[in-house]
Design an enzyme around this catalytic site. Structure first.
Site, mmCIF file in Angstrom:
data_model
loop_
_atom_site.group_PDB
_atom_site.id
_atom_site.type_symbol
_atom_site.label_atom_id
_atom_site.label_comp_id
_atom_site.label_asym_id
_atom_site.label_seq_id
_atom_site.Cartn_x
_atom_site.Cartn_y
_atom_site.Cartn_z
ATOM 1 N N ASP A 73 16.544 -70.614 8.248
ATOM 2 C CA ASP A 73 15.575 -69.553 7.969
ATOM 3 C C ASP A 73 16.212 -68.351 7.282
ATOM 4 O OD1 ASP A 73 16.868 -69.193 10.525
ATOM 5 O OD2 ASP A 73 15.420 -67.632 11.027
ATOM 6 N N HIS A 95 21.986 -70.643 9.318
ATOM 7 C CA HIS A 95 20.731 -71.183 9.813
ATOM 8 C C HIS A 95 19.704 -71.205 8.680
ATOM 9 C CE1 HIS A 95 21.437 -70.593 14.402
ATOM 10 N NE2 HIS A 95 21.592 -71.853 14.058
ATOM 11 N N ASP A 133 21.362 -62.350 12.953
ATOM 12 C CA ASP A 133 20.905 -62.683 14.306
ATOM 13 C C ASP A 133 22.035 -62.426 15.303
ATOM 14 O OD1 ASP A 133 18.726 -63.510 12.927
ATOM 15 O OD2 ASP A 133 18.844 -65.618 13.492
ATOM 16 N N HIS A 142 12.531 -59.856 12.090
ATOM 17 C CA HIS A 142 12.835 -61.173 12.655
ATOM 18 C C HIS A 142 12.060 -61.389 13.953
ATOM 19 C CE1 HIS A 142 15.420 -64.558 14.054
ATOM 20 N NE2 HIS A 142 15.642 -64.743 12.768
#
Length: 308
Positions: free
Chosen positions: A67, A65, A211, A269
């Protein structure tokens, strides 16, 4: 051994938080560091944080991803201009090598150092004389890994007072004793390492998760860690929304830390909906489940203490 947070926002940067990147600063006498994720702007954060790219030895990407990744090409290109930049290893999910190859091909980048890209699978992914790094897949919308860094046990400390009493001067003999060897002095006396070196020091364990929604692999990677880094994108009570986006609430992060028996939890995060005051309230909530919880912020430094 220290973690320096270079970006702590989820999805997109805010005025006070950049997107994800963490520097793992190696213990003395080593002066290098590793990076975990490289969100857009990571090299700018490094400049302000005093970390030089020629000291960067390894990069670990949790998933692809943006980010967590978009700062990588620029960072790698800039590293060419740092004198003494040696070989660099990058670890990450399948697709990382193709991603970099396409960007380098179409932008004409030529690196001035050796780059090795290793696409990881579950299990041991890196090892040297000081650390072992293991990976396991987490539960996210894209293939995503968490990493467990285990420091090997270290030799005990020299008893400098005892050495002075015995007439052993600083120098090469200290090194031999530190390595567990016996030495013979000029007067014929033999000194055993065990008489002047303290007990072996246990290695430290740091777990850095990408994540994820709560999953068993998060607990396995974090088991008995001295420090766990876990995402906390959403507040407690937002579990349904967190699951829909492949993320965790701060309460779920605290529950993972408690179940895994970690010594300290650092959450990061955070959704851009939470300002610093709101994050402080989230931490208060998490501490009702796991008291040793702290929130990361950009440029925050966390020392990893050795268990006694």
């Amino acid at each position: 051994m220290q973690l320096t947070f270079l970006g702590t926002s989820a999805g997109r940067p805010t005025k006070t938080r950049n997107v994800t990147s963490i520097a793992f600063c190696l213990p003395e006498p080593h002066c290098g560091f590793w990076l975990f994720d490289t969100g857009e702007g990571t090299q700018h954060r490094l400049l302000h944080g005093g970390l030089k790219l020629n000291k960067l030895e390894r990069i670990f990407i949790t998933h692809l991803h943006g980010d967590h990744l978009y700062g990588l090409p620029g960072l790698l290109s800039s590293r060419t201009y740092f004198e003494g930049a040696g070989p660099l290893q990058i670890f990450g999910p399948a697709g990382l090598k193709e991603y970099l190859n396409v960007i380098f091909q179409h932008s004409g980048v030529h690196l001035g150092y050796e780059l090795e890209v290793i696409e990881v699978s579950a299990g041991e992914v890196a090892a040297d004389d000081r650390f072992v790094v293991e990976a396991a897949e987490l539960d996210h919308r894209l293939p995503c890994f968490g990493y467990r860094i285990t420091e090997r046990p270290q030799q005990g400390q020299l008893n400098l007072g005892r050495l002075a009493e015995l007439g052993v001067r600083p120098g090469p003999l200290y090194g031999k004793l530190k390595r567990g060897e016996s030495i013979t002095l000029e007067d014929g006396r033999t000194i055993s390492s065990s008489h002047v070196v303290g007990p072996q020091l246990p290695g430290r364990i740091v777990t850095i998760l990408g994540d994820t929604t709560p999953c068993q692999n998060a607990i396995v990677l974090a088991k008995d860690a001295d420090l766990l880094v876990h995402e906390a994108t959403f507040a407690g009570g937002m579990e349904e929304k967190a699951a829909a986006y492949g993320h965790s609430t701060i309460r779920q992060a605290a529950e993972i830390a408690a179940e895994a028996g970690v010594k300290r939890l650092v959450v990061t995060h955070f959704s851009s909906r939470f300002d610093d005051e709101a994050v402080a309230e989230l931490v208060k909530d998490a501490r009702t489940i796991f008291p040793y919880t702290d929130a990361a912020f950009d440029y925050a430094e966390f020392q990893v203490k050795r268990s006694t």
